[in-house]
Design an enzyme around this catalytic site. Structure first.
Site, PDB file in Angstrom:
ATOM      1  N   HIS A   1      38.797  45.181  43.128  1.00 13.79           N
ATOM      2  CA  HIS A   1      38.417  44.187  42.129  1.00 13.79           C
ATOM      3  C   HIS A   1      37.118  44.547  41.410  1.00 13.79           C
ATOM      4  CE1 HIS A   1      35.990  42.391  45.505  1.00 13.79           C
ATOM      5  NE2 HIS A   1      35.154  42.154  44.505  1.00 13.79           N
TER       6      HIS A   1
ATOM      7  N   ASP B   1      42.783  45.667  48.281  1.00 17.72           N
ATOM      8  CA  ASP B   1      41.495  45.596  47.582  1.00 17.72           C
ATOM      9  C   ASP B   1      40.650  46.837  47.844  1.00 17.72           C
ATOM     10  OD1 ASP B   1      39.723  44.517  45.802  1.00 17.72           O
ATOM     11  OD2 ASP B   1      38.793  43.131  47.220  1.00 17.72           O
TER      12      ASP B   1
ATOM     13  N   SER C   1      30.027  43.477  47.069  1.00 13.63           N
ATOM     14  CA  SER C   1      31.432  43.825  47.288  1.00 13.63           C
ATOM     15  C   SER C   1      31.596  45.342  47.262  1.00 13.63           C
ATOM     16  CB  SER C   1      32.311  43.203  46.203  1.00 13.63           C
ATOM     17  OG  SER C   1      32.351  41.808  46.318  1.00 13.63           O
TER      18      SER C   1
END
Length: 465
Positions: free
Chosen positions: A120, A150, A225
Site C-alpha cells: 500500500h 501487502d 508502514s
C-alpha cells in the site's frame, strides 16, 4: 523507730529498681521479637524479585544501532502532465509534473539492495524513491508484488549495504520485548518499544484472505508502514504493516507480518515472480465453547474439518470430516489463522506433520501440501478456479474457468459466482494458469476485457478500466 523507717525506704527503693529493670528487659525482648517479625516479609519480597518483578529493563541500544541503518524512507512518486493549452488537453502534451502520492518505510534485506516494504506504500507508483539513513537517495525498481499480503519487493543498484536478515518468527513469544523501527517523513529514523501482545491475529477474513499478524503495543503510525519489527537481539521478526484506529493514528496496538511469511513471499517473488501458495486441502471452522457444543465435540480449541478437497494432500493422508487439527509440526493450532499463518511459510510439495483428534482419540499423519488451485484477479475482485469437464458441459462451453468467489462489493456475487470466464483480452482461457499469464502480460494502463458465460445462450463481454 527511725531505723525501721530506713529499712522500709531501702526495701521500697529496691522494689522500684527491680520493677524498672524488669520493665526495661521486657521492652528489649519485645523489640527483638518485633524486629524478627518484620524481617520475614523482607525475605519474601527479595525472593519475589527472582521472578522478574525487580528485574532491570531490557537494553535496546544494541538492537537499535544494528537496525536503524537498514531501515529506509520510501517515497511513492506519480508522474503526469499538466496541460498548458486546449491542444495539450486533447493530444496529451503539456509540462511534466511529479507528485508524491505516499510515503512510508522499508527494510534492506540483502547487501546488494533488495528492500521489502508494504504494497500500500508504493501502490500505483510511477517511480519509487529510496532514501537511506545517511540521506543518500536512489531510484528503486519494483521486482514483484503480493497485494493480498501487502508486500512489495524493491531493488536499488548499490552494494555492501547494511541489511537485516530474516529471523524466525515462530520463536516469538507473547510478552517478549520488541522494537518498531521506521523512517517516516524523512525523519532519518524512529524507534519505539513495546511487547508482543498476541500472535496469529486475523484482521480481515471477510474477503477470503486469511492473515496472521504479530500484534504489538509498540507505537506505529502511517509513515512507519513497511518498517522493521525486531527483538532485543536485533533479529528481524516482522514487517510493520497496519494499525486499527478510527483516527488513523496509533491508539495502543499495531500489527506486523511475521518474518517467516515475509521471507517466503520474497523468495517466491525473486524465483517465480509471484507467490506460490501451498494448502492442506481442507475447509472448516474455528472451535470455541459454543461451536463445540453445537458440534457435540469435547475440544473447545483447534480447527474443525468440515470438508476435504478431492485429490488433496489431506485426502491422501487420511484426514476426514469431523477431525480436529491440534498441531502442525508441533505448532499449536487454536484457530484457522494459526494454521494458515504457518502453512503460508511452506511451499507446494513440502510435507507437514498433522496432529489431530478423531472421536476424542489422538492421531497423527503426514500431509503433502498441494498448490492452491485458485487465482485472484485483484483489479476487479474476482477469484477463479479451474472448471471441470461436467461444469463446461453444463454451460455448453469449450473452455473457461469458473468464478469461485466475488471479493469486490462493487460486483454482484449472486449473478457472478459459479459462472464461467471464457476469454480475457480476446484470448481464450482454459485454466487459471492462462488467466495468470494474460494478467501478467497486461500493462497498468491497459483495460481488462472479460467475456462471461452464464448459460448456454448467455455470453457477454465487459471492459473494466
Amino acid at each position: 523507730m527511725k531505723k525501721s523507717l530506713n529499712l522500709l525506704m531501702v526495701g521500697l527503693i529496691s522494689g522500684l529498681v527491680s520493677v524498672f529493670a524488669y520493665h526495661q528487659l521486657s521492652l528489649t525482648e519485645a523489640t527483638k521479637i518485633t524486629e524478627k517479625e518484620v524481617e520475614a516479609p523482607q525475605v519474601q519480597l527479595t525472593s519475589s524479585s527472582r521472578l522478574g518483578f525487580g528485574a532491570e529493563a531490557p537494553d535496546f541500544v544494541t538492537a537499535a544501532k544494528e537496525s536503524i541503518n537498514a531501515v529506509v524512507h520510501v517515497k511513492n512518486v506519480s508522474i503526469g502532465r499538466q496541460p498548458r493549452s486546449i491542444l495539450d488537453l486533447y493530444f496529451g502534451g503539456g509540462q511534466e509534473r511529479r507528485a508524491v502520492r505516499g510515503m512510508g518505510s522499508g527494510v534492506i534485506i540483502s547487501p546488494d539492495g533488495y528492500i521489502i516494504t508494504n504494497h500500500h506504500v508504493v501502490q500505483g507508483a510511477t517511480e519509487v524513491e529510496i532514501t537511506l539513513n545517511n540521506n543518500k537517495t536512489y531510484a528503486a525498481e519494483i521486482i514483484g508484488e503480493a497485494p493480498e499480503n501487502d508486500i512489495t519487493l524493491l531493488k536499488i543498484n548499490e552494494e555492501d549495504l547494511t541489511y537485516l536478515p530474516f529471523g524466525d518468527s515462530n520463536n516469538v513469544e507473547v510478552g517478549e520485548w520488541v522494537l518498531a523501527i521506521g523512517n517516516p517523513f524523512n525523519l532519518t529514523s524512529t524507534v519505539t518499544a513495546g511487547i508482543v501482545s498476541a500472535k496469529a491475529r486475523d484482521l480481515d477474513s471477510k474477503q477470503g484472505v486469511f492473515q496472521s499478524f504479530i500484534q504489538t503495543d509498540a507505537a506505529v503510525n502511517s509513515g512507519n508502514s513497511g518498517g522493521a519489527l525486531v527483538n532485543t537481539n536485533g533479529d528481524l521478526i516482522g514487517i510493520n504493516t497496519a494499525i486499527t484506529s478510527q483516527t488513523g493514528a496509533y491508539i495502543g496496538y499495531s500489527f506486523a507480518i511475521p518474518s517467516n511469511n515475509a521471507k517466503k513471499i520474497v523468495e517466491d517473488l525473486i524465483e517465480f515472480g509471484r507467490v506460490r501458495k501451498a494448502v492442506l486441502g481442507i475447509r472448516g471452522i474455528d472451535l470455541n465453547n459454543q461451536v463445540a457444543k453445537e458440534l457435540s465435540v469435547g475440544d473447545a480449541q483447534g480447527f474443525y474439518v468440515s470438508s476435504i478437497e478431492s485429490n488433496s494432500g489431506a485426502e491422501k493422508a487420511g484426514l476426514k470430516e469431523g477431525d480436529i487439527i491440534q498441531f502442525i509440526d508441533q505448532i499449536k493450532i487454536r484457530k484457522f489463522s494459526d494454521l494458515s499463518g504457518y502453512i503460508s511459510t511452506k511451499n507446494p510439495g513440502e510435507t507437514v506433520t498433522v496432529d489431530y483428534t478423531r472421536n476424542g482419540k489422538p492421531k497423527q499423519t503426514e500431509v503433502e501440501l498441494i498448490k492452491l488451485a485458485l487465482y485472484r484477479i485483484n483489479e476487479i475482485g474476482l477469484e477463479v478456479t479451474n472448471a471441470s469437464k461436467d461444469e463446461l458441459k453444463t454451460f455448453d462451453a469449450k473452455q473457461g474457468v469458473k468464478i469461485n468467489r466475488v471479493l469486490s462489493q462493487r460486483l454482484n456475487a449472486e449473478q457472478l459466482e459459479g459462472i464461467l470466464i471464457t476469454e480475457i483480452n480476446d484470448q481464450k482461457v482454459n485454466s487459471i494458469e492462462d488467466v495468470e499469464r494474460i494478467i501478467d502480460q497486461k500493462t497498468n494502463a491497459e483495460a481488462l476485457k472479460i467475456t462471461f458465460k452464464a448459460s448456454k445462450n448467455d455470453e457477454k463481454t465487459y471492459i473494466f478500466r
